[in-house]
Design an enzyme around this catalytic site. Sequence first.
Site, PDB file in Angstrom:
ATOM      1  CD  GLU A  61      -1.846  -6.192   5.154  1.00  0.00           C
ATOM      2  OE1 GLU A  61      -1.475  -6.364   4.268  1.00  0.00           O
ATOM      3  OE2 GLU A  61      -2.006  -5.099   5.711  1.00  0.00           O
ATOM      4  CG  HIS A 101      -3.872  -3.413   2.755  1.00  0.00           C
ATOM      5  ND1 HIS A 101      -2.955  -3.025   3.733  1.00  0.00           N
ATOM      6  CD2 HIS A 101      -4.562  -2.609   2.266  1.00  0.00           C
ATOM      7  CE1 HIS A 101      -3.012  -1.820   3.713  1.00  0.00           C
ATOM      8  NE2 HIS A 101      -3.884  -1.476   2.627  1.00  0.00           N
ATOM      9  CB  CYS A 125      -0.844  -0.033   1.112  1.00  0.00           C
ATOM     10  SG  CYS A 125      -2.293   1.140   1.209  1.00  0.00           S
TER      11      CYS A 125
END
Lengths: 268, 201
Positions: free
Chosen positions: B184, B182, B78
């Site tokens: 994650e 993202h 990001c």
Amino acid sequence: MALTRRIIPCLDLKNGRVVKGTHFEDLRDAGDPVELAARYNEQGADEVVFLDITASKEARKTIIDLISRAADQLFLPLTVGGGIRTNDDITAILRAGADKVSINTAAVQNPAIISEGAAAFGTQCIVLAMDVRRNFQEAEGTNPIRLPDGSTCWYEVVTHGGSRPTGIDAIRWAKEGEERGAGEILLTSMETDGTKEGFDIPITEAIASATSIPVIASGGVGTLGHFYDGFVYGKADACLAASVFHFGEYTIKDVKEYLAAKGVPVRL
Amino acid sequence: MTKIAIIDYGLGNLRSVLRGIERAGATAVITQDEEEIASADGIILPGVGAFREGMEKLAPVRESIIRSAETVPLLGICLGMQMLMEESEEHGMHEGLALIPGRVRRFHPEPGMKVPHMGWNTIHQMLPDDPLLDGVPEGSYLYFVHSYYVDTAVSNRLCETEYIVRYASAVKRDQIYGVQFHPEKSGTTGLQILENFINLT
């Protein structure tokens, strides 16, 4: 392909357990939050929201531990709301593993928390949560909304879990929230919450049209068709629901397959 | 065991990145220590927040990161991806790490297209054989949240995504990678990408 519409299960937390009520009252136990969050992760939820409705400040500290335990199982965006008043509160919640915070009563009492939070953590981090109720008494400076039965009302922002009217027009408040830097609006209608009769479409559509940030429709889902209505007629970017998921009436996948078949873009 | 250094510069939700790396089978430290960065098998530059603040907070470890990127894999996430570029037009023009040529630009909102670009969107693979994309099908959904995007030459593009414009949603130069989404926060697909990154080390 395009940006998809989101399905968001919401976990109302009280003293570390998930609870569910009608019109914010008559709370029933709906399970362990970490277990439920993991289940929704498996089912393909697009995000998860935790709302801490614990009354006392002391008991609220348990939320931090809960967020970190849930965040360890949850590789999805997590929004946490309830009792957030300062940037320090926001920092603690983000450190525990949340990605966004939702702010409700505290924003009405002190709107600067939206701008300060957005400046410190980014607009994507600040969700303005608003609870609204229909008001049929004419009042100056309010936005009239026509209801399906032909009558006209304005929507008033209410706080403290729906118990206190504020005199603030919902559309005006949504616009102010956007100007102050909120990145999303989580809209709950007291008229429909817990009824299973569907989202409050008129106010959802009005706020989605009046602002240019994503609107999450909340309150009232009972059938698969209600999700469709929220997206198509309410123009919501995301639909939030609680009991239909907690009590196993539908899985997230059921909802998404239904929507995909009707042409609503969702992540399957 | 592979050790990943997650650069701590005081912004964003680092815990999710840490757990993602652990779930994918490596150990990770959240650090701003130069020695720890130098001894890591891979570097992750995470981030949400504003470009200028990010670069300011990164200043003490800037040289360590640039040095490590010559020898071990680096993954910017990001804002971390945006900081790999030469410059950003976020709130005035600001210099980045210049590890990959390109500029960070703002999305210009169009009717019906809200900014930030927030939610799940698809990636189109420009280099489908790249090891970072092993086991990741074309058109997979990933989670995005950003108001600025990376403008870089096609030769640096690993993936593209369409939102208002068709832009670089993942970039690559040698062992330096950046992803706008993202991983994650992107369920099993995201964890697969983190695992692939660990396998590069």
